[in-house]
Design a protein around this motif. Structure first.
Motif, mmCIF file in Angstrom:
data_model
loop_
_atom_site.group_PDB
_atom_site.id
_atom_site.type_symbol
_atom_site.label_atom_id
_atom_site.label_comp_id
_atom_site.label_asym_id
_atom_site.label_seq_id
_atom_site.Cartn_x
_atom_site.Cartn_y
_atom_site.Cartn_z
ATOM 1 N N GLY A 130 0.581 -0.925 0.137
ATOM 2 C CA GLY A 130 -0.290 -0.603 0.426
ATOM 3 C C GLY A 130 1.332 1.221 0.040
ATOM 4 N N ASN A 131 0.141 2.068 0.738
ATOM 5 C CA ASN A 131 1.121 3.399 0.932
ATOM 6 C C ASN A 131 2.976 3.361 1.958
ATOM 7 N N ARG A 132 2.928 2.126 2.618
ATOM 8 C CA ARG A 132 3.735 1.603 2.689
ATOM 9 C C ARG A 132 5.476 0.805 3.016
ATOM 10 N N SER A 133 6.694 1.588 3.277
ATOM 11 C CA SER A 133 7.497 0.765 2.769
ATOM 12 C C SER A 133 8.552 0.277 3.526
ATOM 13 N N ASN A 134 8.805 -1.008 3.377
ATOM 14 C CA ASN A 134 9.592 -1.501 4.520
ATOM 15 C C ASN A 134 11.283 -1.300 3.539
ATOM 16 N N ILE A 135 11.814 -1.435 4.734
ATOM 17 C CA ILE A 135 13.638 -1.386 3.916
ATOM 18 C C ILE A 135 14.426 -2.211 4.749
ATOM 19 N N GLN A 186 23.437 4.076 15.108
ATOM 20 C CA GLN A 186 23.544 5.276 14.768
ATOM 21 C C GLN A 186 22.420 5.158 13.172
ATOM 22 N N VAL A 187 22.279 3.580 12.755
ATOM 23 C CA VAL A 187 21.248 3.914 11.554
ATOM 24 C C VAL A 187 19.815 3.521 12.349
ATOM 25 N N THR A 188 18.782 4.419 13.326
ATOM 26 C CA THR A 188 18.118 4.884 14.151
ATOM 27 C C THR A 188 16.891 5.151 13.198
ATOM 28 N N GLU A 189 15.476 4.685 14.202
ATOM 29 C CA GLU A 189 14.337 5.747 13.683
ATOM 30 C C GLU A 189 14.358 7.515 13.315
ATOM 31 N N ASP A 190 15.070 7.829 14.175
ATOM 32 C CA ASP A 190 15.259 9.484 13.950
ATOM 33 C C ASP A 190 15.705 9.833 13.147
ATOM 34 N N ALA A 191 17.487 9.320 12.556
ATOM 35 C CA ALA A 191 18.190 8.951 11.195
ATOM 36 C C ALA A 191 17.429 9.107 10.008
ATOM 37 N N ARG A 231 5.371 7.578 10.367
ATOM 38 C CA ARG A 231 5.946 7.041 11.415
ATOM 39 C C ARG A 231 7.149 6.484 11.053
ATOM 40 N N VAL A 232 8.015 6.482 11.876
ATOM 41 C CA VAL A 232 9.144 5.092 11.405
ATOM 42 C C VAL A 232 9.136 4.170 12.133
ATOM 43 N N THR A 233 9.580 3.412 12.138
ATOM 44 C CA THR A 233 9.752 1.968 12.968
ATOM 45 C C THR A 233 10.387 1.129 12.746
ATOM 46 N N ARG A 234 11.846 1.046 13.440
ATOM 47 C CA ARG A 234 12.330 0.264 13.028
ATOM 48 C C ARG A 234 12.073 -1.701 13.796
ATOM 49 N N TYR A 235 12.029 -2.205 13.091
ATOM 50 C CA TYR A 235 12.937 -4.002 13.531
ATOM 51 C C TYR A 235 13.860 -4.717 13.271
ATOM 52 N N LEU A 236 14.352 -4.621 14.670
ATOM 53 C CA LEU A 236 15.856 -5.364 15.066
ATOM 54 C C LEU A 236 15.835 -6.727 15.131
ATOM 55 N N VAL A 237 16.639 -7.488 13.848
ATOM 56 C CA VAL A 237 17.039 -8.977 13.422
ATOM 57 C C VAL A 237 18.840 -9.156 14.059
ATOM 58 N N PRO A 238 18.734 -9.018 15.351
ATOM 59 C CA PRO A 238 20.106 -9.360 15.662
ATOM 60 C C PRO A 238 20.640 -11.091 15.505
ATOM 61 N N GLY A 239 20.420 -11.897 15.401
ATOM 62 C CA GLY A 239 20.231 -13.175 14.773
ATOM 63 C C GLY A 239 20.790 -13.107 13.223
ATOM 64 N N LEU A 240 20.272 -12.175 12.388
ATOM 65 C CA LEU A 240 21.089 -12.042 11.034
ATOM 66 C C LEU A 240 21.329 -10.966 10.703
ATOM 67 N N PHE A 300 13.073 -1.353 8.650
ATOM 68 C CA PHE A 300 12.250 -0.166 9.124
ATOM 69 C C PHE A 300 11.209 -0.239 7.638
ATOM 70 N N VAL A 301 9.236 0.303 8.703
ATOM 71 C CA VAL A 301 8.878 0.316 8.169
ATOM 72 C C VAL A 301 8.881 1.593 7.675
#
Length: 129
Positions: free
Chosen positions: A20-25, A41-46, A58-67, A72-73
């Motif tokens: 839709g109108n949402r990008s995932n990066i 350094q690659v934060t939601e604010d940045a 809105r910018v939301t960050r989801y961390l996947v540390p195992g990978l 970012f949404v």
């Protein structure tokens, strides 16, 4: 400590998707040793600041540390989405390239974990508005 500033693509690769109108990066570290620096350094604010011209609600960050990855949404950045947008990149596939140019400052002892040549270093324009 001596540091070097490089574009994010020297430390990570990425991929963009849309719904839709949402990008995932996604941002995936080239080396696990770079992970902590990416998280810091690659934060939601940045990312929100980098995409301010697209006016994300809105910018939301989801961390996947195992990978050693993050996703970012970004809401409301695709001009309405594929069926509504009149721009040439209605899926937003090129948005990862903008994110991968984000300046990243690393300690010199992590320089061996970067990809690409030192010639890829380039000065960045001010991020001030």
């Amino acid at each position: 400590m001596n540091t070097v500033t490089v574009p994010l693509h020297r430390a990570a690769h990425g991929r963009t998707g849309d719904k839709g109108n949402r990008s995932n990066i996604s941002v995936i570290a080239w080396s696990p040793r770079l992970w902590d620096t990416l998280v810091a350094q690659v934060t939601e604010d940045a990312v929100a600041h980098l995409f301010r011209h697209r006016r994300p609600t809105r910018v939301t960050r989801y961390l996947v540390p195992g990978l050693h990855a993050m996703n970012f949404v970004l809401d409301d950045v695709l001009d309405g989405g594929v069926n509504d947008a009149l721009n040439l990149d209605s899926h937003g596939k090129s948005l990862s390239f903008l994110l991968l140019d984000l300046p990243l400052t690393l300690p010199l002892d992590l320089a061996d974990d970067l990809v690409g040549e030192a010639a890829d270093y380039h000065p960045f324009p001010s991020q001030e508005t």
